[in-house]
Design a protein around this motif. Structure first.
Motif, PDB file in Angstrom:
ATOM      1  N   LEU A 195       0.811  -1.224   0.000  1.00 10.98           N
ATOM      2  CA  LEU A 195       0.000   0.000   0.000  1.00 10.98           C
ATOM      3  C   LEU A 195       0.847   1.278   0.000  1.00 10.98           C
ATOM      4  O   LEU A 195       0.505   2.242  -0.697  1.00 10.98           O
ATOM      5  CB  LEU A 195      -0.948   0.002   1.202  1.00 10.98           C
ATOM      6  CG  LEU A 195      -2.219  -0.842   1.060  1.00 10.98           C
ATOM      7  CD1 LEU A 195      -2.994  -0.855   2.369  1.00 10.98           C
ATOM      8  CD2 LEU A 195      -3.100  -0.308  -0.064  1.00 10.98           C
ATOM      9  N   ALA A 247       1.623   2.739  -3.406  1.00 14.23           N
ATOM     10  CA  ALA A 247       0.588   3.562  -4.045  1.00 14.23           C
ATOM     11  C   ALA A 247       0.696   5.011  -3.582  1.00 14.23           C
ATOM     12  O   ALA A 247       0.470   5.947  -4.368  1.00 14.23           O
ATOM     13  CB  ALA A 247      -0.795   3.000  -3.720  1.00 14.23           C
ATOM     14  N   GLY A 259      -3.606   9.920  -1.224  1.00 15.09           N
ATOM     15  CA  GLY A 259      -3.409   8.533  -0.795  1.00 15.09           C
ATOM     16  C   GLY A 259      -4.382   8.139   0.297  1.00 15.09           C
ATOM     17  O   GLY A 259      -5.039   7.096   0.226  1.00 15.09           O
ATOM     18  N   ASP A 318       0.587   6.250 -14.012  1.00 17.30           N
ATOM     19  CA  ASP A 318       1.174   5.866 -12.721  1.00 17.30           C
ATOM     20  C   ASP A 318       0.149   6.013 -11.600  1.00 17.30           C
ATOM     21  O   ASP A 318       0.062   5.176 -10.695  1.00 17.30           O
ATOM     22  CB  ASP A 318       2.399   6.734 -12.416  1.00 17.30           C
ATOM     23  CG  ASP A 318       3.638   6.308 -13.186  1.00 17.30           C
ATOM     24  OD1 ASP A 318       3.684   5.131 -13.612  1.00 17.30           O
ATOM     25  OD2 ASP A 318       4.551   7.132 -13.354  1.00 17.30           O
ATOM     26  N   ASN A 364      -2.314   3.217 -11.884  1.00 18.87           N
ATOM     27  CA  ASN A 364      -1.702   1.979 -11.407  1.00 18.87           C
ATOM     28  C   ASN A 364      -1.696   1.935  -9.883  1.00 18.87           C
ATOM     29  O   ASN A 364      -1.898   0.883  -9.273  1.00 18.87           O
ATOM     30  CB  ASN A 364      -0.275   1.864 -11.951  1.00 18.87           C
ATOM     31  CG  ASN A 364       0.343   0.511 -11.667  1.00 18.87           C
ATOM     32  OD1 ASN A 364      -0.224  -0.523 -11.995  1.00 18.87           O
ATOM     33  ND2 ASN A 364       1.506   0.514 -11.050  1.00 18.87           N
ATOM     34  N   ALA A 365      -1.478   3.103  -9.253  1.00 21.49           N
ATOM     35  CA  ALA A 365      -1.525   3.177  -7.791  1.00 21.49           C
ATOM     36  C   ALA A 365      -2.922   2.850  -7.270  1.00 21.49           C
ATOM     37  O   ALA A 365      -3.078   2.182  -6.234  1.00 21.49           O
ATOM     38  CB  ALA A 365      -1.103   4.574  -7.330  1.00 21.49           C
ATOM     39  N   LEU A 366      -3.949   3.321  -7.987  1.00 24.37           N
ATOM     40  CA  LEU A 366      -5.324   2.979  -7.600  1.00 24.37           C
ATOM     41  C   LEU A 366      -5.554   1.478  -7.708  1.00 24.37           C
ATOM     42  O   LEU A 366      -6.287   0.887  -6.904  1.00 24.37           O
ATOM     43  CB  LEU A 366      -6.315   3.733  -8.490  1.00 24.37           C
ATOM     44  CG  LEU A 366      -6.317   5.259  -8.400  1.00 24.37           C
ATOM     45  CD1 LEU A 366      -7.352   5.841  -9.357  1.00 24.37           C
ATOM     46  CD2 LEU A 366      -6.580   5.715  -6.977  1.00 24.37           C
ATOM     47  N   ILE A 387      -3.295  -0.809  -7.157  1.00 26.10           N
ATOM     48  CA  ILE A 387      -2.654  -1.411  -5.983  1.00 26.10           C
ATOM     49  C   ILE A 387      -3.580  -1.340  -4.772  1.00 26.10           C
ATOM     50  O   ILE A 387      -3.702  -2.302  -4.002  1.00 26.10           O
ATOM     51  CB  ILE A 387      -1.309  -0.707  -5.692  1.00 26.10           C
ATOM     52  CG1 ILE A 387      -0.310  -0.991  -6.819  1.00 26.10           C
ATOM     53  CG2 ILE A 387      -0.738  -1.145  -4.346  1.00 26.10           C
ATOM     54  CD1 ILE A 387       0.983  -0.198  -6.719  1.00 26.10           C
ATOM     55  N   ILE A 388      -4.252  -0.193  -4.602  1.00 28.65           N
ATOM     56  CA  ILE A 388      -5.197  -0.051  -3.487  1.00 28.65           C
ATOM     57  C   ILE A 388      -6.381  -1.001  -3.675  1.00 28.65           C
ATOM     58  O   ILE A 388      -6.851  -1.631  -2.714  1.00 28.65           O
ATOM     59  CB  ILE A 388      -5.664   1.408  -3.373  1.00 28.65           C
ATOM     60  CG1 ILE A 388      -4.501   2.288  -2.907  1.00 28.65           C
ATOM     61  CG2 ILE A 388      -6.849   1.538  -2.420  1.00 28.65           C
ATOM     62  CD1 ILE A 388      -4.812   3.763  -2.855  1.00 28.65           C
ATOM     63  N   GLY A 410      -0.878  -3.948  -9.494  1.00 33.45           N
ATOM     64  CA  GLY A 410      -1.813  -2.994 -10.088  1.00 33.45           C
ATOM     65  C   GLY A 410      -2.702  -3.624 -11.139  1.00 33.45           C
ATOM     66  O   GLY A 410      -3.910  -3.377 -11.184  1.00 33.45           O
ATOM     67  N   SER A 450      -2.038  -0.146 -15.990  1.00 31.33           N
ATOM     68  CA  SER A 450      -1.065  -1.101 -15.451  1.00 31.33           C
ATOM     69  C   SER A 450      -0.230  -1.727 -16.558  1.00 31.33           C
ATOM     70  O   SER A 450       0.979  -1.889 -16.419  1.00 31.33           O
ATOM     71  CB  SER A 450      -1.795  -2.188 -14.650  1.00 31.33           C
ATOM     72  OG  SER A 450      -2.508  -1.621 -13.575  1.00 31.33           O
TER      73      SER A 450
END
Length: 453
Positions: A50, A53, A62, A225, A228-230, A232-233, A384, A436
């Motif tokens: 986490l 992200a 975040g 990017d 992609n972080a979203l 991961i969450i 991701g 992703s």
């Protein structure tokens, strides 16, 4: 004849197929069992990445994104718990795919739900083998250090050792019989999450830590990017594909429907999930900032940055908790696959699977996952992408199923809420998958086939 629910429950109890399959073989579960299973499946190794992200989203976005995702998935969890028993159809939907088939039709369910559900079962087990084997190696190196004369196993042998232990534990017959394992898995998951973020805070921030969001070379790369972080969450909140199966282990009647103890267990479990995920993400980002390793997240950071100045006992205990939690999670995520394999025999032979066939099925599944883990050990790098693919199972499909089954007033608040969340979830899933893939292609991934790290 009684109420529709009474008729449905009577039919369910008399259905020999359900009585002979691992998920519904035992129906003596309770709110505590539900809490154990839900917690074991809802928290785990995916939480460790986490803070990665946050490196793209920054502090404010975040925390906001993590909070919104938590509330959203808790709402869809509520929908699934209340969709388990349907007075309208006179059915108890004991499996996620069964509810998808009844709602969307078998053809659409196969196209849109089958792959993500199968991946959440088999793919999670493969990832658990990778993480569990790596943790076994860390535990051995921590305990043994430079003082042992024993020759350490190779990476592939660690994978085999972990898989063999998981296959041995998988011989417990049904979902209720692993409640004790789920409790152990939940306790150890809470333990290692807490140990990791507490040690990171006590050791203090790394020198030169930066909290400025990582910016790509171009505006397009930056947007991808962030998406992609979203993803991961989104990957952190997996486990919805098991909720109906967990609820199926409970007794139910007209006066005491299973949704009451199930929702009680879910509330207990997700209170603890929040107490682990939020401190882990916030404290991890505070301690390491942009320095957090992409591969392995907090666990890798702990050993990379504090392996020399932290008590070897605490490092060994953390690794041991990850191993035990991964072994326990393997059982609950593997149960839908065991159920599917045995259902083929049960439907054809009209009798329960003999013990030796059950042993073969579960060993076959375990060692197929081992083969996949050895063949593609870089699977954990696709958090991701995995989050994007499986997001509809968690955030979108329950909303559509609620509208179809419960039929809220057209254009009413409940109708608009579920249609909006469902459509937004599907659109977000498509964007996350595209982003992703772009990030993987742009940054590159070391495809080390049959070369476990």
């Amino acid at each position: 004849m009684g109420s529709p629910i009474r008729r449905a429950l009577k039919l369910t109890r008399l259905d020999p197929h359900d009585a002979w399959l691992p998920i519904t073989e035992s129906r003596n579960g309770n709110a505590y069992y539900a809490a154990f299973h839900t917690l074991c499946s809802g928290i785990g190794i995916q939480a460790l990445v986490l803070p990665v992200a946050f490196t793209f989203l920054g502090w404010s976005w975040g925390i906001i994104t993590l909070t919104v995702a938590f509330i959203w998935q808790l709402y869809t969890l509520y929908l699934l718990v209340h969709l388990h028993e349907s007075p309208e159809t006179g059915m108890r939907y004991s499996r996620y795919l069964q509810l998808c088939n009844a709602t969307f039709g078998e053809k659409l369910a196969k196209w849109f739900a089958l792959f993500p559900i199968l991946y959440l079962s088999a793919g999670t087990c493969i990832t658990l083998i990778i993480i569990g084997a790596q943790s076994c190696r860390l535990f051995f190196n921590t305990v043994c250090g430079g003082t042992c004369s024993a020759h350490p196993p190779t990476n592939a042998e660690w994978y085999l050792i972990f898989t063999s232990a998981a296959v041995l534990l998988s011989q417990l017959p049904n979902l209720n019989s692993i409640a004790g394992l789920s409790l152990v898995g939940a306790v150890t998951a809470i333990a290692y999450c807490t140990l990791i973020w507490v040690i990171s805070v006590v050791e203090g921030r790394m020198p030169g830590v930066s909290y400025n969001p990582v910016k790509g070379r171009t505006e397009v790369i930056r947007i991808f990017d962030i998406l992609n972080a979203l993803g991961i969450i989104a990957f952190a909140f997996r486990g919805h594909n098991l909720i109906l199966e967990i609820q199926a282990t409970m007794p139910s009647d007209e006066k005491h429907p299973s949704r009451v103890p199930m929702w009680k267990g879910v509330k207990i479990a997700y209170t603890l999930v929040a107490m682990c995920l939020f401190p882990l993400a916030i404290a991890g980002y505070w301690a390491y900032g942009q320095m957090i390793p992409v591969d392995g997240g907090m666990l890798t950071a702990l050993f990379a940055f504090h392996g020399q100045d932290t008590s070897q006992f605490l490092l060994g205990l953390t690794s041991l908790c990850v191993i035990i939690s991964s072994l326990s999670s393997f059982q609950i995520y593997g149960m839908p696959a065991f159920d599917d394999m045995e259902s083929l025999y049960v439907k054809k032979k009209k009798e329960p699977s003999p013990w030796w066939l059950r042993l073969i099925f579960r060993a076959l599944f375990g060692y197929l996952c081992f083969f996949a883990a050895v063949a593609i050990p870089f699977l954990a790098s696709f958090a991701g992408l995995i989050g994007g693919i499986t997001l509809p199972v968690t955030l979108a499909y329950p909303c559509f199923m609620w509208v179809k089954v419960k039929k809220p007033k057209v254009y009413g608040p409940n109708w608009w809420l579920n249609w909006s969340l469902g459509l937004f979830g599907m659109a977000l899933s498509g964007l996350l998958i595209a982003a992703s893939l772009f990030v993987i292609i742009d940054n590159g991934v070391e495809f080390s086939f049959f070369n476990p790290a």
